[in-house]
Design an enzyme around this catalytic site. Structure first.
Site, PDB file in Angstrom:
ATOM      1  N   ASP A  67       0.666  -1.052  -0.017  1.00  0.00           N
ATOM      2  CA  ASP A  67      -0.103   0.009   0.039  1.00  0.00           C
ATOM      3  C   ASP A  67       1.011   1.368   0.008  1.00  0.00           C
ATOM      4  OD1 ASP A  67       0.961  -0.317   2.496  1.00  0.00           O
ATOM      5  OD2 ASP A  67      -1.007  -0.846   3.392  1.00  0.00           O
ATOM      6  N   ASP A 136      -7.101  -2.706  14.218  1.00  0.00           N
ATOM      7  CA  ASP A 136      -8.232  -2.738  13.838  1.00  0.00           C
ATOM      8  C   ASP A 136      -8.637  -4.006  13.120  1.00  0.00           C
ATOM      9  OD1 ASP A 136      -7.425  -1.943  11.483  1.00  0.00           O
ATOM     10  OD2 ASP A 136      -8.808  -0.164  11.164  1.00  0.00           O
ATOM     11  N   HIS A 138      -7.037  -4.689  10.121  1.00  0.00           N
ATOM     12  CA  HIS A 138      -6.937  -4.800   8.978  1.00  0.00           C
ATOM     13  C   HIS A 138      -5.738  -5.365   8.211  1.00  0.00           C
ATOM     14  CE1 HIS A 138      -4.208  -0.551   9.317  1.00  0.00           C
ATOM     15  NE2 HIS A 138      -3.716  -1.490   9.224  1.00  0.00           N
ATOM     16  N   GLU A 143      -9.309  -1.896   5.420  1.00  0.00           N
ATOM     17  CA  GLU A 143     -10.017  -1.614   6.647  1.00  0.00           C
ATOM     18  C   GLU A 143     -11.303  -2.578   6.871  1.00  0.00           C
ATOM     19  OE1 GLU A 143      -8.393  -0.258   8.784  1.00  0.00           O
ATOM     20  OE2 GLU A 143      -7.649   2.001   8.030  1.00  0.00           O
TER      21      GLU A 143
HETATM   22  P1  PGA Z   1       2.300  -1.563  12.506  1.00  0.00           P
HETATM   23  O1  PGA Z   1       1.224  -1.635  11.613  1.00  0.00           O
HETATM   24  O2  PGA Z   1       3.202  -2.655  11.844  1.00  0.00           O
HETATM   25  O3  PGA Z   1       2.919  -0.186  12.469  1.00  0.00           O
HETATM   26  O4  PGA Z   1       1.712  -1.935  13.909  1.00  0.00           O
HETATM   27  C1  PGA Z   1       0.553  -2.565  11.019  1.00  0.00           C
HETATM   28  C2  PGA Z   1      -0.457  -2.454  10.106  1.00  0.00           C
HETATM   29  O5  PGA Z   1      -0.974  -1.526   9.904  1.00  0.00           O
HETATM   30  O6  PGA Z   1      -0.686  -3.450   9.186  1.00  0.00           O
END
Ligand code: PGA
Length: 261
Positions: A67, A136, A138, A143
């Site tokens: 992404d 959350d 995702h 999301e």
């Molecule tokens: P993080 O994010 O590794 O910064 O905790 C993980 C994600 O959003 O997939």
């Protein structure tokens, strides 16, 4: 789903690095799906060390990142182009022309997303996809509520994700609302998925993804349908799993014919 609980993020990253290294050694022209965020940083450091110290060769590897933020220039300190450059690409020998990251400045986003999908397909699809997990639930920036069949497209971030990621932006800079992300359908076509999640803040999302029902409300739960998904977590991220003891027993007692790390 194979759930591997390790004592620390470092130990889990070491297991992940061994799996990625094995993939690249067995198939030098592997297609790797790459993730950004705090979680995979240690993994990238370990792979860079394996490159320097043991000659792990990425010269034939192709990469596709999950992404990118819409509106951020590749040179922006919080862009995923910049993250990948600083944390991984500048430390290994991946050929520039085989690096792919969604273009957050694309003028025609739907056309760019379709071209990204086509490029993945033409590269022979992703052999090994590295994934983080949002607090959350995702995957990539898919999301909660994302279609389980989604392809690379524009998505709007939840406030929770924007809050979680604010730490990568300096004071006064707004976290973009919009992103381009590989879809859940795209991710599910990878031959192997390695999901990494560390810390208490991920415990709920891990429990819902691993032991909850498969639902678009928890995109991580879709991995229950993946034929080859490994979940590498530390004890804090595992703290809400009801079958943690079972997963630990299974991992420690793998018969030799089953050991693949
Ligand atoms: P993080 O994010 O590794 O910064 O905790 C993980 C994600 O959003 O997939």
């Amino acid at each position: 789903m194979e759930v591997i609980i390790l004592s620390s993020p470092e130990e889990a990253s070491e297991v992940a690095a061994r799996l990625v290294a094995r993939q690249v050694r067995e198939k030098p022209e592997s297609v790797l799906g790459l993730a950004t965020g705090g979680t995979p940083c240690k993994l990238y450091q370990l792979l860079a060390r394996m490159h320097r110290a043991r000659g792990l060769d990425f010269s034939k590897v192709t990469t596709f990142n999950l992404d990118e933020y819409i509106g951020l220039d590749p040179s922006h300190p919080a862009s995923y182009h910049r993250f990948m450059e600083e944390n991984f690409f500048s430390n290994v020998n991946i050929a520039r022309e085989r690096i792919h990251i969604p273009d957050g400045l694309a003028h025609d986003v739907p056309a760019h997303c379709a071209a990204y999908e086509k490029a993945i397909h033409e590269a022979g699809n992703i052999d090994l996809q590295i994934l983080g997990l949002g607090s959350d639930g995702h995957l990539g920036f898919n999301e909660p509520g994302s279609s389980l069949a989604s392809r690379t497209r524009i998505k709007t971030l939840t406030e929770r994700t924007r809050d979680d990621n604010a730490r990568f932006f300096t004071d006064g800079q707004e976290v973009p609302h919009h992103v381009i992300t590989m879809g859940l359908g795209t991710i599910m076509e990878s031959r192997m998925c390695l999901l990494l999640a560390f810390g208490k803040g991920k415990a709920q999302a891990v429990a819902a993804s691993v032991e909850g029902p498969v639902t678009a409300s928890v995109p991580g739960s879709l991995l229950q349908f993946h034929p080859r998904a490994k979940v590498l977590i530390d004890t804090e991220a595992a703290s809400l799993l009801t079958r943690a003891n079972y997963y630990q027993w299974v991992y420690k007692n793998k018969p030799t014919w089953q050991i693949d790390l």
